[in-house]
Design an enzyme around this catalytic site. Sequence first.
Site, mmCIF file in Angstrom:
data_model
loop_
_atom_site.group_PDB
_atom_site.id
_atom_site.type_symbol
_atom_site.label_atom_id
_atom_site.label_comp_id
_atom_site.label_asym_id
_atom_site.label_seq_id
_atom_site.Cartn_x
_atom_site.Cartn_y
_atom_site.Cartn_z
ATOM 1 N N ASN A 110 0.864 -1.304 -0.127
ATOM 2 C CA ASN A 110 0.212 -0.149 -0.120
ATOM 3 C C ASN A 110 0.957 1.159 0.036
ATOM 4 O O ASN A 110 0.416 2.194 -0.839
ATOM 5 C CB ASN A 110 -1.076 0.034 1.174
ATOM 6 C CG ASN A 110 -1.857 -1.182 1.192
ATOM 7 O OD1 ASN A 110 -1.867 -1.981 0.171
ATOM 8 N ND2 ASN A 110 -2.519 -1.120 2.460
ATOM 9 N N THR A 155 -18.218 39.213 -28.714
ATOM 10 C CA THR A 155 -19.094 38.889 -27.795
ATOM 11 C C THR A 155 -20.470 38.292 -28.282
ATOM 12 O O THR A 155 -20.858 38.807 -29.403
ATOM 13 C CB THR A 155 -19.564 40.044 -26.872
ATOM 14 O OG1 THR A 155 -20.413 40.853 -27.734
ATOM 15 C CG2 THR A 155 -18.449 40.852 -26.427
ATOM 16 N N HIS A 156 -20.773 37.077 -27.723
ATOM 17 C CA HIS A 156 -22.031 36.321 -28.351
ATOM 18 C C HIS A 156 -21.714 35.897 -29.645
ATOM 19 O O HIS A 156 -22.860 36.037 -30.336
ATOM 20 C CB HIS A 156 -23.396 37.212 -28.173
ATOM 21 C CG HIS A 156 -23.532 37.608 -26.848
ATOM 22 N ND1 HIS A 156 -24.207 36.969 -25.855
ATOM 23 C CD2 HIS A 156 -23.375 38.887 -26.199
ATOM 24 C CE1 HIS A 156 -24.417 37.719 -24.600
ATOM 25 N NE2 HIS A 156 -23.711 38.932 -24.873
ATOM 26 N N SER A 278 -9.064 15.048 -47.015
ATOM 27 C CA SER A 278 -10.363 14.334 -47.020
ATOM 28 C C SER A 278 -10.214 13.230 -47.792
ATOM 29 O O SER A 278 -9.434 13.533 -48.882
ATOM 30 C CB SER A 278 -11.650 15.286 -47.463
ATOM 31 O OG SER A 278 -12.648 14.395 -47.963
ATOM 32 N N LYS A 284 -9.620 19.766 -49.415
ATOM 33 C CA LYS A 284 -9.728 20.125 -47.870
ATOM 34 C C LYS A 284 -8.402 19.823 -47.319
ATOM 35 O O LYS A 284 -7.461 19.070 -47.596
ATOM 36 C CB LYS A 284 -10.522 18.707 -47.346
ATOM 37 C CG LYS A 284 -12.118 18.644 -47.508
ATOM 38 C CD LYS A 284 -12.550 20.206 -47.230
ATOM 39 C CE LYS A 284 -12.877 20.374 -45.782
ATOM 40 N NZ LYS A 284 -13.550 19.258 -45.039
ATOM 41 N N ASN A 286 -7.904 20.007 -43.377
ATOM 42 C CA ASN A 286 -8.440 20.065 -42.029
ATOM 43 C C ASN A 286 -7.391 20.182 -40.910
ATOM 44 O O ASN A 286 -6.640 19.375 -40.867
ATOM 45 C CB ASN A 286 -9.274 18.568 -41.998
ATOM 46 C CG ASN A 286 -10.283 18.414 -43.134
ATOM 47 O OD1 ASN A 286 -10.962 19.212 -43.434
ATOM 48 N ND2 ASN A 286 -10.499 17.109 -43.537
ATOM 49 N N GLU A 291 -9.361 19.754 -33.469
ATOM 50 C CA GLU A 291 -10.614 19.031 -32.913
ATOM 51 C C GLU A 291 -10.213 18.032 -32.031
ATOM 52 O O GLU A 291 -11.336 17.931 -31.090
ATOM 53 C CB GLU A 291 -11.336 18.556 -34.500
ATOM 54 C CG GLU A 291 -11.639 19.512 -35.365
ATOM 55 C CD GLU A 291 -12.160 18.991 -36.681
ATOM 56 O OE1 GLU A 291 -13.131 19.596 -37.240
ATOM 57 O OE2 GLU A 291 -11.687 17.848 -36.996
ATOM 58 N N GLN A 323 -6.937 1.111 -6.744
ATOM 59 C CA GLN A 323 -6.150 0.575 -8.016
ATOM 60 C C GLN A 323 -6.653 1.263 -9.090
ATOM 61 O O GLN A 323 -5.889 1.665 -10.037
ATOM 62 C CB GLN A 323 -6.168 -0.901 -7.896
ATOM 63 C CG GLN A 323 -5.186 -1.425 -9.274
ATOM 64 C CD GLN A 323 -5.350 -2.973 -9.101
ATOM 65 O OE1 GLN A 323 -4.667 -3.501 -8.148
ATOM 66 N NE2 GLN A 323 -6.070 -3.680 -10.070
ATOM 67 N N LYS A 326 -5.235 4.483 -10.763
ATOM 68 C CA LYS A 326 -3.960 4.599 -11.465
ATOM 69 C C LYS A 326 -4.051 4.761 -13.116
ATOM 70 O O LYS A 326 -3.049 5.663 -13.567
ATOM 71 C CB LYS A 326 -3.099 3.092 -11.342
ATOM 72 C CG LYS A 326 -1.702 3.164 -11.743
ATOM 73 C CD LYS A 326 -0.886 1.895 -11.431
ATOM 74 C CE LYS A 326 -0.760 1.338 -9.979
ATOM 75 N NZ LYS A 326 -0.418 0.074 -9.909
#
Length: 469
Positions: A110, A155-156, A278, A284, A286, A291, A323, A326
């Site tokens: 322990n 903003t918004h 893609s 593309k 990406n 993400e 345990q 961990k």
Amino acid sequence: MSKIWQKGYSINEQVERYTAAQNSLLDNRLIRHDVWGSLAHAIMLHQIGILDDEELQSLKKGLNEILELEKEDTFVVQPSDEDVHTSIENYLTQTIGTAGKNIHTARSRNDQVLVDLRLYSKEELTQTSKKLFNLITTLLNFAEEQMATPMPGYTHMQRGMLSSVGLWAASFAESLIDDERLLSAAYEINDQSPLGSAAGYGVPLPIDRQLVADLLGFARVQNNVIYVQNARGKIEAAIVQALTQIMLDLSKMAQDLLLFTTAEYGFFQVAQEVCTGSSIMPQKRNLDIMELVRGRAQTMLAHQQHILGIVCGLPSGFNMDYQETKRPLMEALDLAQQSIDICSLVISKISVNKERLLKACTFELFATDRAYDMVTKDQMPFRDAYRIVGKEVTAQLDQLLSLPTESQEQLVERLKARSHQGGTGNPGLEQARQRLAQAQEDWQQRATTFTTAIQQLVGTSQISILEEE
């Protein structure tokens, strides 16, 4: 291999697989930490007369052999061993005999696993801080370069007021500097030696817990032996909570980058080498990695909740549930370091499209500026100025008038006019760099203290906590 707890019977294989398979795999990351703990424990046992000179030298030799085997990836914790502690004790018993049977005196698995995880966390938090400092430096350098590059502030999700690319970048640098304080606090809480608490109730021997703490480079002994066991999961959660704050910042930055690199915005472009493509759309580019950073912030939240959920409501003392903390701790540290590195890479690969940024700084961004002009020049109450300007600007927006934007020189003058503390004209980058330098100095001192202790313990100068793994 025999279990160090076995007393003349064999365990059911299904039970063995369920309790030990995952744990033994994770424990391969804790081999050197368990060896360090065993070296310190053996020295202490020798000092209080449990081990004689010959036994101590035999144990030192055997434990250093394990360190060499671990470097060569030839010392592996097997599921049949259950955990790293059993693997090491079995190796010592087989290679040096009786002394190997004495190494477990005055300790339990322990407090062994606790010291392993504390040492592992100290090492990994130091690596995390190093990577974090690199990202902060990258952001501050980018901010300094782009402080005079105008950019709409939102903003918004709508254009609000004038800002700059530099102010945007510096905002994340400052936030991450604050996150470092949380990381530092987690390190300090973790920097307590649990050895000597055994199974949570100490041992009836005159052990020297302070000596062991000093040998391992801990700042202090974790005092109350019951609290030592109760702290398992609690301290891991504190570490992951600090990492979560970092990931929240990276997630917001990732979202901004994904937005600002779209064709509709076009404020930034990222080097093609960090983009994927893609399988169906040839054009593309990406920014998938951002993400993933955004998504993995959710994974970090799950790691945090995983640990908190396990420990919440457990009774005092050791419980096997611990345990299960961990894996999320280890995965959280890995995830944070990888994500920080990726963000450093992406920021270093950004190019700024100043033409698109200038065109985006349209007339409505200066509505508040005009209202303040009326306040200061015409002595008009702000609320009256606000209503007058609001009526004018609303009418222009409703008519969808294409009004000319200001020149870059005009916009830069507006940026300079925001000269209050923290504004685009007074961003306080030097203050941020000073905070960063102090934090780096603090972590370097921690790393030096830790490294020196382990080098002295192992008897080699070939160990550095700041080495990349």
